[in-house]
Design an enzyme around this catalytic site. Sequence first.
Site, short mmCIF file in Angstrom:
data_model
loop_
_atom_site.label_atom_id
_atom_site.label_comp_id
_atom_site.label_asym_id
_atom_site.label_seq_id
_atom_site.Cartn_x
_atom_site.Cartn_y
_atom_site.Cartn_z
CD GLU A 56 0.35 -1.14 3.12
OE1 GLU A 56 0.55 -2.10 2.34
OE2 GLU A 56 0.64 -1.18 4.33
CB SER A 112 8.50 -7.67 8.06
OG SER A 112 7.10 -7.77 8.28
CB CYS A 168 15.49 -8.86 1.38
SG CYS A 168 15.69 -9.61 -0.23
P1 NAD Z 1 5.56 -5.75 5.52
O1 NAD Z 1 5.67 -7.09 6.17
O2 NAD Z 1 5.22 -4.58 6.38
O3 NAD Z 1 4.43 -5.77 4.38
C1 NAD Z 1 4.43 -6.74 3.36
C2 NAD Z 1 3.01 -6.95 2.87
O4 NAD Z 1 2.20 -7.46 3.94
C3 NAD Z 1 2.33 -5.67 2.41
O5 NAD Z 1 1.57 -5.97 1.25
C4 NAD Z 1 1.44 -5.28 3.58
O6 NAD Z 1 0.29 -4.60 3.20
C5 NAD Z 1 1.09 -6.61 4.22
N1 NAD Z 1 0.95 -6.56 5.68
C6 NAD Z 1 1.55 -5.71 6.55
N2 NAD Z 1 1.23 -6.02 7.83
C7 NAD Z 1 0.40 -7.08 7.76
C8 NAD Z 1 -0.28 -7.88 8.75
N3 NAD Z 1 -0.15 -7.63 10.05
N4 NAD Z 1 -1.03 -8.92 8.32
C9 NAD Z 1 -1.15 -9.20 7.00
N5 NAD Z 1 -0.54 -8.47 6.03
C10 NAD Z 1 0.22 -7.44 6.39
O7 NAD Z 1 6.91 -5.52 4.72
P2 NAD Z 1 7.41 -4.18 4.00
O8 NAD Z 1 7.80 -3.19 5.05
O9 NAD Z 1 6.45 -3.77 2.94
O10 NAD Z 1 8.72 -4.71 3.24
C11 NAD Z 1 9.98 -4.79 3.82
C12 NAD Z 1 10.26 -6.18 4.34
O11 NAD Z 1 10.22 -7.13 3.26
C13 NAD Z 1 11.67 -6.31 4.91
O12 NAD Z 1 11.59 -7.09 6.09
C14 NAD Z 1 12.44 -7.05 3.83
O13 NAD Z 1 13.55 -7.77 4.28
C15 NAD Z 1 11.39 -7.95 3.31
N6 NAD Z 1 11.74 -8.43 1.97
C16 NAD Z 1 12.18 -9.71 1.84
C17 NAD Z 1 12.56 -10.20 0.60
C18 NAD Z 1 13.06 -11.61 0.45
O14 NAD Z 1 13.38 -12.00 -0.66
N7 NAD Z 1 13.14 -12.38 1.50
C19 NAD Z 1 12.51 -9.35 -0.52
C20 NAD Z 1 12.06 -8.05 -0.35
C21 NAD Z 1 11.67 -7.59 0.90
#
Ligand code: NAD
Length: 486
Positions: free
Chosen positions: A181, A231, A286
């Site tokens: 979002e 995350s 990441c």
């Molecule tokens: P985030 O976990 O906050 O959000 C990811 C997705 O989950 C979004 O679409 C969000 O709307 C949704 N979301 C958020 N909270 C939620 C909840 N409580 N319940 C259900 N859905 C929820 O992550 P972010 O801040 O958008 O992205 C950064 C994170 O992603 C970092 O931790 C990074 O390391 C990770 N990441 C990992 C990889 C990998 O390959 N392992 C790649 C890119 C990013």
Amino acid sequence: MTTTPHAPVGNYIAGEWLPSDACGRLAITDPATAETLGTVPDSGRTEVDRAVQAARAAFPAWRRTPVPERARVLFRLKALLDEHHDDLAVSLSREHGKNVAETWGEVQRGIENLEHASGMPTLMMGDTLEDIARGVDCETVRQPIGVFAVITPYNFPVMIPLWFWPYAVAAGNTVVLKPSEQDPLTHQRVVELAVQAGLPPGVLNVVHGRREAVEALIDHPDVVGVSFVGSSEVAKIVYARAGAAGKRVQALGGAKNHMIVLPDADPEMVAEAVVGSVFGSAGQRCLAGSVVVGVGDVYEPVREGILDGAAGLRIGRGLDEGVDMGPVISGAHRDRVKGFIDEGERDGARLLMDGRGVEVPGYPRGHWVGPTVFEDVTPEMPIGREEVFGPVAGLARASSLEAALEMLARSPYGNAASIFTQSGRAAREFRYRAGISMIGVNIGVAAPMAFFPFGGTRNSSYGDLKAQGRDAVSFFTDQRVVISRW
Ligand code: NAD
């Protein structure tokens, strides 16, 4: 290059852009200026159900569409993305904050996934073996399964959705995508181009929103599988919830990547690789390096090289010429990163460079954090153990490769790790024992390309199949085994 303002965006369901006025709307802001770029619906169960129904209705006809025809849509989309590459990179820089060279590279990585997924006619082939018993033959066929949910993070908002949905649809499934979002606008443009490339209505649907939309997708009885990246905290919840519902799930999480420098490494080359890895995209990757472990006397020249390199970085709006490092995504995230720096100081790590006070002339409302370097970081400190996801390097010393490997073994994360050395033997030992999924040898950002698997282990990934590569084909198909006697 020009920047075009975005119009308000709707959900894309069954081939139509729906304003979805019944739910609230979320504002997307430029992280360098805090200016609102557009709004998207904050969808709930009703919108999600509508999208899943559309995907379900589209599945039977799409599944019957010959694989080469499905792949051809991706060929055409690839050509359109090539054509619009520059504009997409500018739009992405504007809503994410990273510089245009970085966003151009991101779009390129997305295109490479389309290229790979276009090979689905070959990738999906099964195996056959005659005479597994007298007069009995056996064959496997890979079949699509139905509607998949794809839920993605903010840090690579064009590329990460393309780790999944092209493979899913090329294999004959249909998809509901729930992008981040925080910066969903540029991928929305990719979806428009996919429609132009001939993707039929209902095959790919987009529902914007947050937690409620994600939960509705996971819980929906017509969703057969979930691909998630975000995350670790949320990945774990998604994995448990989808698993409890009996669905296939791949949930990729966060990271704390170590870079181990052996005494025989070239300090200049290492410092350059570390600066690129830690501070690129303002640390919001990441695969970003986070803890740099120097073994022996190489520590001091590497530290000085990192400090020099970090001091030379130009911080500013990603769209401006010559900018090396943009802002972080939001005010809340900036405060979180600064909170980690405060905590590191309290814990006794030595702050060699402090990015907390950075200001960028002309952009008083940007979410700035400058390059930050700590030393004497230990695995007990949150700064040495938890994911900061900002431009912060933690330096540590180790007496030997053995001691550095022990440090690595204590990390709760297992996404990426790099070693810098001229010794093939040490590199082999590292690869053999690191217990980390993406391994760099004299490489700062060990990013697997589309035809290789991308993903981690430990708390960095829940589920056994990774993104991209052959794993994507396995995740989005079921192998059916036919044993015949005639
Ligand atoms: P985030 O976990 O906050 O959000 C990811 C997705 O989950 C979004 O679409 C969000 O709307 C949704 N979301 C958020 N909270 C939620 C909840 N409580 N319940 C259900 N859905 C929820 O992550 P972010 O801040 O958008 O992205 C950064 C994170 O992603 C970092 O931790 C990074 O390391 C990770 N990441 C990992 C990889 C990998 O390959 N392992 C790649 C890119 C990013």
